[in-house]
Write a protein that holds these residues in place. Structure first.
Motif, PDB file in Angstrom:
ATOM      1  N   ILE A  49       0.877  -1.070  -0.017  1.00  0.00           N
ATOM      2  CA  ILE A  49      -0.041  -0.118   0.045  1.00  0.00           C
ATOM      3  C   ILE A  49       0.703   1.193  -0.110  1.00  0.00           C
ATOM      4  CG2 ILE A  49      -1.663   1.195   1.030  1.00  0.00           C
ATOM      5  CD1 ILE A  49      -2.514  -1.370   2.487  1.00  0.00           C
ATOM      6  N   PRO A  50       0.781   2.142  -1.058  1.00  0.00           N
ATOM      7  CA  PRO A  50       1.897   3.015  -1.123  1.00  0.00           C
ATOM      8  C   PRO A  50       1.665   4.146  -0.210  1.00  0.00           C
ATOM      9  CG  PRO A  50       0.780   2.483  -3.385  1.00  0.00           C
ATOM     10  CD  PRO A  50       0.244   1.795  -2.206  1.00  0.00           C
ATOM     11  N   ARG A  51       0.530   4.366   0.279  1.00  0.00           N
ATOM     12  CA  ARG A  51       0.144   5.252   1.299  1.00  0.00           C
ATOM     13  C   ARG A  51      -0.301   4.907   2.405  1.00  0.00           C
ATOM     14  NH1 ARG A  51      -0.230  10.860   0.110  1.00  0.00           N
ATOM     15  NH2 ARG A  51       0.881  11.732  -1.652  1.00  0.00           N
ATOM     16  N   LEU A  52       0.514   4.332   3.361  1.00  0.00           N
ATOM     17  CA  LEU A  52       0.118   3.770   4.630  1.00  0.00           C
ATOM     18  C   LEU A  52       1.558   3.459   5.438  1.00  0.00           C
ATOM     19  CD1 LEU A  52      -1.850   2.844   6.442  1.00  0.00           C
ATOM     20  CD2 LEU A  52      -1.630   0.459   5.747  1.00  0.00           C
ATOM     21  N   GLY A  53       1.431   4.335   6.682  1.00  0.00           N
ATOM     22  CA  GLY A  53       2.492   4.452   7.582  1.00  0.00           C
ATOM     23  C   GLY A  53       2.528   4.903   8.507  1.00  0.00           C
TER      24      GLY A  53
END
Ligand SMILES: Nc1ncnc2c1ncn2[C@@H]1O[C@H](COP(=O)(O)OP(=O)(O)OP(=O)(O)O)[C@@H](O)[C@H]1O
Ligand SMILES: [Mg+2]
Length: 573
Positions: free
Chosen positions: A200-204
């Motif tokens: 998931i490119p935008r999860l952190g």
């Protein structure tokens, strides 16, 4: 000899050095004491901030500065954005990222290490444009990219160095500040094969901080009056509170903006971040499905990225995979350490191991399904293919006597409709059909060649005549900049970042003579001189002449000088 690896992270960057079989993290950051105590002694925040005089500050200084002119998580913009904006200041995304690379370079040189190239890591789920931009920005920053390596693979390499054994399936979950990546690798005899990846490119961790922030502002009186600088200040305390709660049961945020304090307990934190943690489940399942494995087939669960320090994350992932996480790696530095090992492999310094990279997305063309009248994604290089990869497919026009067909190069997921946001048209061009003929005789072979760094080349051949119908098309991604723009960005970055910090080390010239001269001169004339301004072109031209006219004693020196000058533009080739 040194081999350098750089983990250019969304929130933190880390550099490591492989020398004489030993891997060491390079201390490129100077954290304030309270962050050192939390284990951040060797990382550099990937942050740039501007002061009132618009002077750039980096790393810890930038992170802790009270300003709204603060550029954070720039790597998240690599996928699609052109401009980074903060406090009314606009910068090209490449300019901010390249400035961070240049700062990293200066910090490494300041430790006394002599280097000019490095392996740079990229998230396994990053697309063509993001990979390309990583390479270009490192180059503009003065670090020639030896190669790019996927972050989970790098982490597995750092782990396995300490655990050489029989064949193992290693599931790497990299949960950092900005991205979640899951990769399954098969390791044996020092070889690392990427089997499957999803993410998931935008999860952190940034999203965890945001969830806490949203909760906090509902409970703190006056929060609606906060300026951007105030919010940045509070976010810093929120991040520290979140980190503290990885080992403590409760933590109270108190500062001048929250004089009454805001108390956060571990159960409340877990409640706030639960929906975010649960999003890590599907990518894990997808990876296991892709390789037709059940959780029981995973031999090692490797957790890297700072966010895997959160106990609720560790517990959630361990339950899905059915095993406890491996120990013995530092989640914050393992990726940079692995990149340094990869650098040593690429320079030939390390010969006991090797790695194989694979694609995370399919590459294909868009075709029309005439019976259903809709566009389809026809894969040519499917996902999870080893790189470098080369594949040819034959296509036919729809109608008889068509004079041309349009080739659209698409990247993404062929199980989704062409219009799905995961699918991106990288480039498109017309292929002439000469002479026009019945559709069934007008087939053309499209060959995709995908190199180890994830750059794509396309060749088209007329299947009937055997003629090459388009010259090789190297896919320059939509959003990639003009070489002239890159050169001017490089100039601005050099003057913004270089002050009294050390300059580039001089590199010994190559020993080979004539072929080297030819290569350097060609590079200068075709790749660099057309794009730089007249004054720069004159400098290069002079060095080219000196190389061509050098006596055999002078040749090595002349080549070295030319190479050194060209190195400033390594992002152009
Ligand atoms: N002990 C800890 N407990 C909770 N969170 C932590 C801890 N240590 C670090 N983090 C969080 O981890 C994130 C940083 O991790 P890391 O440095 O691995 O990310 P990154 O490499 O910059 O990001 P990405 O890999 O997504 O590009 C931050 O959000 C930070 O707050
Ligand atoms: Mg990371």
């Amino acid at each position: 000899m040194t081999s350098i690896g750089i983990d250019f992270g969304t929130t933190n960057s880390v550099a490591a050095n492989y020398s004489a079989d030993v891997v060491e993290v390079i201390p490129i950051g100077e954290p304030p004491s309270e962050w050192v105590a939390m284990g951040f002694d060797s990382v550099l925040p990937s942050v740039v901030a501007l002061d009132e005089d618009r002077v750039m500050h980096f790393g810890w200084q930038a992170k802790t500065m009270a300003t709204d002119k603060k550029f954070e998580a720039i790597k998240r913009l690599f996928k699609a954005e052109e401009i980074a904006t903060a406090g009314g200041e606009d910068f090209l995304v490449e300019e901010v990222a390249a400035a961070i690379f240049r700062h990293i370079r200066q910090r490494i040189l300041a430790t006394g290490l002599d280097f000019s190239s490095a392996v740079i890591t990229v998230p396994a789920n990053s697309r063509g444009l993001a990979r390309y931009r990583t390479r270009v920005c490192a180059g503009i920053g003065g670090i020639e990219p030896l190669g790019l390596i996927n972050e989970p693979t790098a982490a597995a390499m750092a782990y396995s160095r300490r655990q050489i054994g029989e064949e193992q399936n290693v599931l790497v979950l990299d949960f950092g500040g900005g991205t979640l990546d899951v990769t399954l690798l098969d390791t044996r005899d020092g070889m690392f094969f990427e089997q499957a990846s999803a993410g998931i490119p935008r999860l952190g961790g940034i999203d965890f901080d945001n969830a806490i922030f949203q909760d906090l502002i509902q409970h703190v009186p006056g929060a609606e009056q906060w300026t951007t600088a105030d919010k940045n200040r509070v976010r810093l305390d929120i991040e520290m509170a979140k980190i503290a709660l990885s080992s403590a049961d409760e933590h109270t945020i108190i500062n001048e903006l929250i004089p009454g304090g805001f108390r956060l307990t571990r159960p409340r934190l877990n409640e706030l971040i639960r929906p975010l943690i649960e999003r890590s489940g599907p990518p894990i399942e997808r990876v296991l499905n892709d390789v037709r494995m059940g959780p029981g087939d995973v031999d090692v669960l490797l957790l890297v990225g700072g966010t895997t320090n959160v106990p609720a994350v560790r517990q959630f992932v361990s339950e899905i995979v059915g095993r406890e996480p491996a120990t013995g790696v530092d989640p914050m530095t393992a990726i940079a350490e692995g990149a340094a090992i990869a650098a040593a492999i690429l320079t030939g310094e390390e010969t006991d191991s090797d790695f194989v990279v694979s694609t995370e997305h399919s590459l294909g063309t868009v075709t029309l399904n005439p019976s259903e009248g809709r566009l389809e994604f026809a894969p040519i290089i499917p996902r999870n293919q080893k790189l470098p990869a080369k594949q040819t497919e034959t296509f036919f026009p729809i109608f008889d006597d068509q004079e041309s067909v349009r080739v659209q190069v698409i990247e993404g997921d062929e199980t989704q409709p062409v219009e799905h946001p995961d699918n991106v048209i990288l480039t498109e061009f017309d292929v002439p059909i000469d002479p026009p003929r019945p559709a069934s005789e007008a087939g053309f072979d499209v060959t995709y060649t995908y190199d180890a760094d994830g750059l794509l080349h396309v060749d088209v051949i007329d299947a009937m005549t055997g003629a090459t119908v388009t010259d090789r098309v190297t896919v320059t991604f939509k959003g990639a900049r003009d070489p002239k723009d890159l050169v001017s960005i490089a100039g601005r970055v050099r003057s913004a970042v270089d002050d009294s910090t050390p300059t580039a080390p001089t590199t010994a010239a190559s020993q080979t003579e004539d072929p080297r001269t030819t290569e350097l001169v060609n590079r200068a004339r075709s790749k660099v001189m057309p794009f730089v301004d007249d004054a720069e072109a004159a400098v290069i031209s002079e060095l080219v002449d000196q190389t061509l006219e050098a006596s055999s004693e002078e040749l090595t020196h002349a080549q070295g000088a030319l190479e050194e000058e060209l190195r400033k533009y390594s992002f152009l080739w």
